[in-house]
Design an enzyme around this catalytic site. Structure first.
Site, mmCIF file in Angstrom:
data_model
loop_
_atom_site.group_PDB
_atom_site.id
_atom_site.type_symbol
_atom_site.label_atom_id
_atom_site.label_comp_id
_atom_site.label_asym_id
_atom_site.label_seq_id
_atom_site.Cartn_x
_atom_site.Cartn_y
_atom_site.Cartn_z
ATOM 1 N N GLY A 93 0.880 -1.176 0.000
ATOM 2 C CA GLY A 93 0.000 0.000 0.000
ATOM 3 C C GLY A 93 0.908 1.214 0.000
ATOM 4 O O GLY A 93 1.671 1.431 0.955
ATOM 5 N N ALA A 94 0.870 1.967 -1.108
ATOM 6 C CA ALA A 94 1.739 3.155 -1.218
ATOM 7 C C ALA A 94 0.899 4.425 -1.126
ATOM 8 O O ALA A 94 1.201 5.435 -1.743
ATOM 9 C CB ALA A 94 2.518 3.117 -2.530
ATOM 10 N N GLY A 95 -0.190 4.334 -0.349
ATOM 11 C CA GLY A 95 -1.040 5.506 -0.130
ATOM 12 C C GLY A 95 -0.470 6.349 0.991
ATOM 13 O O GLY A 95 0.748 6.376 1.208
ATOM 14 N N GLY A 98 1.182 4.068 3.880
ATOM 15 C CA GLY A 98 2.309 3.282 3.361
ATOM 16 C C GLY A 98 3.482 4.152 2.941
ATOM 17 O O GLY A 98 4.637 3.885 3.306
ATOM 18 N N ARG A 133 -11.083 5.523 6.097
ATOM 19 C CA ARG A 133 -12.402 6.078 6.434
ATOM 20 C C ARG A 133 -12.633 7.463 5.842
ATOM 21 O O ARG A 133 -11.696 8.208 5.630
ATOM 22 C CB ARG A 133 -12.511 6.220 7.964
ATOM 23 C CG ARG A 133 -12.796 4.951 8.657
ATOM 24 C CD ARG A 133 -13.249 5.223 10.073
ATOM 25 N NE ARG A 133 -12.174 5.616 10.972
ATOM 26 C CZ ARG A 133 -12.386 6.044 12.207
ATOM 27 N NH1 ARG A 133 -13.622 6.132 12.669
ATOM 28 N NH2 ARG A 133 -11.381 6.366 12.992
ATOM 29 N N ARG A 135 -14.615 2.339 11.606
ATOM 30 C CA ARG A 135 -13.610 1.434 11.039
ATOM 31 C C ARG A 135 -14.271 0.143 10.568
ATOM 32 O O ARG A 135 -13.855 -0.475 9.597
ATOM 33 C CB ARG A 135 -12.527 1.134 12.075
ATOM 34 C CG ARG A 135 -11.683 2.351 12.436
ATOM 35 C CD ARG A 135 -10.569 2.016 13.416
ATOM 36 N NE ARG A 135 -9.787 3.192 13.763
ATOM 37 C CZ ARG A 135 -10.049 3.987 14.795
ATOM 38 N NH1 ARG A 135 -11.068 3.733 15.585
ATOM 39 N NH2 ARG A 135 -9.285 5.031 15.039
ATOM 40 N N ASN A 143 -11.951 -4.346 2.947
ATOM 41 C CA ASN A 143 -10.574 -4.516 3.403
ATOM 42 C C ASN A 143 -10.231 -5.974 3.700
ATOM 43 O O ASN A 143 -9.075 -6.382 3.589
ATOM 44 C CB ASN A 143 -10.289 -3.605 4.601
ATOM 45 C CG ASN A 143 -10.060 -2.167 4.153
ATOM 46 O OD1 ASN A 143 -10.095 -1.872 2.954
ATOM 47 N ND2 ASN A 143 -9.839 -1.266 5.101
ATOM 48 N N ASN A 177 -7.555 -1.253 8.532
ATOM 49 C CA ASN A 177 -8.681 -1.304 9.477
ATOM 50 C C ASN A 177 -9.875 -2.074 8.926
ATOM 51 O O ASN A 177 -10.008 -2.162 7.714
ATOM 52 C CB ASN A 177 -9.116 0.131 9.782
ATOM 53 C CG ASN A 177 -8.314 0.719 10.926
ATOM 54 O OD1 ASN A 177 -8.190 0.087 11.982
ATOM 55 N ND2 ASN A 177 -7.772 1.905 10.727
ATOM 56 N N HIS A 190 -8.877 -1.419 18.662
ATOM 57 C CA HIS A 190 -8.632 -0.124 18.029
ATOM 58 C C HIS A 190 -9.976 0.430 17.556
ATOM 59 O O HIS A 190 -10.332 0.334 16.397
ATOM 60 C CB HIS A 190 -7.677 -0.310 16.851
ATOM 61 C CG HIS A 190 -7.245 0.974 16.222
ATOM 62 N ND1 HIS A 190 -6.856 2.065 16.953
ATOM 63 C CD2 HIS A 190 -7.119 1.331 14.917
ATOM 64 C CE1 HIS A 190 -6.512 3.043 16.115
ATOM 65 N NE2 HIS A 190 -6.676 2.622 14.878
#
Ligand code: APR
Length: 308
Positions: free
Chosen positions: A7-9, A12, A81, A87, A94, A119, A174
């Site tokens: 994940g390069a968001g 990440g 979110r 979440r 997810n 999440n 969480h």
């Protein structure tokens, strides 16, 4: 030390960036399904290395070949979110993403340690455990350090003291049922309960529980990433350097706290083997009740996840 970040968001990429600036990994591989994004961000970070004085090699990819033989894999892939979402609203989508990612990483890095950030955290960590087939000491989740960091920063703000001197722990899931522990919170060794009245502590506990949505409501387009990424890097560092730090992490319980077969935020010693020990706190009746309520909330979400 090779660390892959999937994940390069927002989370990440920030995680890879902090990892590179810390310099304890020789290689960081950034993976995403979006074409060009991990390559572009990875190259940009690598080009910052001469200025930052880091030799950590950063590689971006849309495939998993480059992640082979990773020591640690940080899973951040998934939806974030937006305002009005819990979440748990991310569960179905997810679960599919974390399943896909875990299958791919486990195939080429069978000895890796998996740190999950996606999440709903406790359940996504469970998905990664089931799909990877790895031992539970090697699959754990990042949440407690983040929740504790939020709690510590609010206390530091309230008392106008250094964040460094606020020692605390936030346990449980969480989510809204997380369990901050004022009784065990100290400021330079002084109990928090001697420094603030109950109503101020309650307000800080409440803000901590809602810390994630506070950021979502500001950002509108996504959720927090600087603090989550920093927290994940602290976990990577303790594993990579075998520091054996005791940090609140989502760990698979096998009877500790009278609970088993679920992930929950508890103090864990992190070393080269992952979770090397779960430390147990003797709860008061009220703390025990909050922890039990949090466990029930996690079990409910876990039971709704389509893991197989
Ligand atoms: N494989 C690899 N990457 C994927 C996949 C997949 N199957 N599916 C989605 N992604 C990528 C997206 O392309 C995106 O770049 O995951 C990235 C997620 O980035 P953001 O949308 O910026 O979300 P972020 O803020 O990073 O949050 C990621 O962490 O804190 C949690 O709740 C948060 O679940 C969310 C996750």
């Amino acid at each position: 030390m090779k660390i892959s970040v999937i994940g390069a968001g927002n989370v990440g990429a920030t995680c890879a960036h902090i990892l590179a600036s810390k310099g304890f990994a020789q290689e960081v591989v950034l993976v995403d399904i979006l074409e060009g994004i991990p390559q572009g961000k990875g190259l940009d970070m690598w080009e910052a290395a001469p200025v930052a004085g880091s030799d950590t090699r950063i590689v971006g990819s849309n495939g998993y070949g480059e992640t082979a033989k990773s020591d640690i894999i940080v899973i951040t892939a998934g939806l974030a979110r937006k305002p009005g979402m819990t979440r748990e609203d991310l569960l179905a989508k997810n679960t599919e993403i974390v399943k896909d990612v875990t299958q791919n990483v486990a195939k080429v890095s069978p000895n890796a340690i998996l740190i999950v950030i996606s999440n709903p955290l406790d359940t996504m960590t469970y998905v990664a455990l089931k799909v990877s087939g790895f031992n539970h000491n090697k699959v754990f989740g990042m949440a407690g350090i983040l929740d504790t960091a939020r709690y510590r920063s609010f206390i530091a703000l309230e008392l106008n003291v250094s964040v460094e001197d606020v020692a605390a722990v936030v346990l449980g899931g969480h989510g809204d049922t997380m369990v901050p522990m004022p009784r065990l919170t100290t400021v330079g060794g002084v109990p928090l309960t001697d420094l603030l009245p109950k109503e101020r502590i309650d307000a800080i506990v409440d803000r901590t529980r809602k810390g994630g949505i506070e950021i979502v409501n500001f950002l509108k387009t996504g959720s927090a990433y600087y603090a989550p990424a920093a927290a994940a890097v602290q976990m990577c560092e303790s594993v990579a350097l075998d520091k054996k730090r005791v940090l609140p992490c989502a760990c698979w319980l096998t009877g500790q706290y009278g609970l088993k077969d679920l992930y929950m935020g508890v103090p864990a010693m992190l070393g080269k083997n992952g979770v090397e020990k779960v430390l147990e706190i003797k709860f008061t009746d009220d703390e025990k009740a909050s922890f039990t309520k949090s466990a029930e909330a996690i079990r409910k979400t876990m039971s709704e996840a389509k893991v197989t």
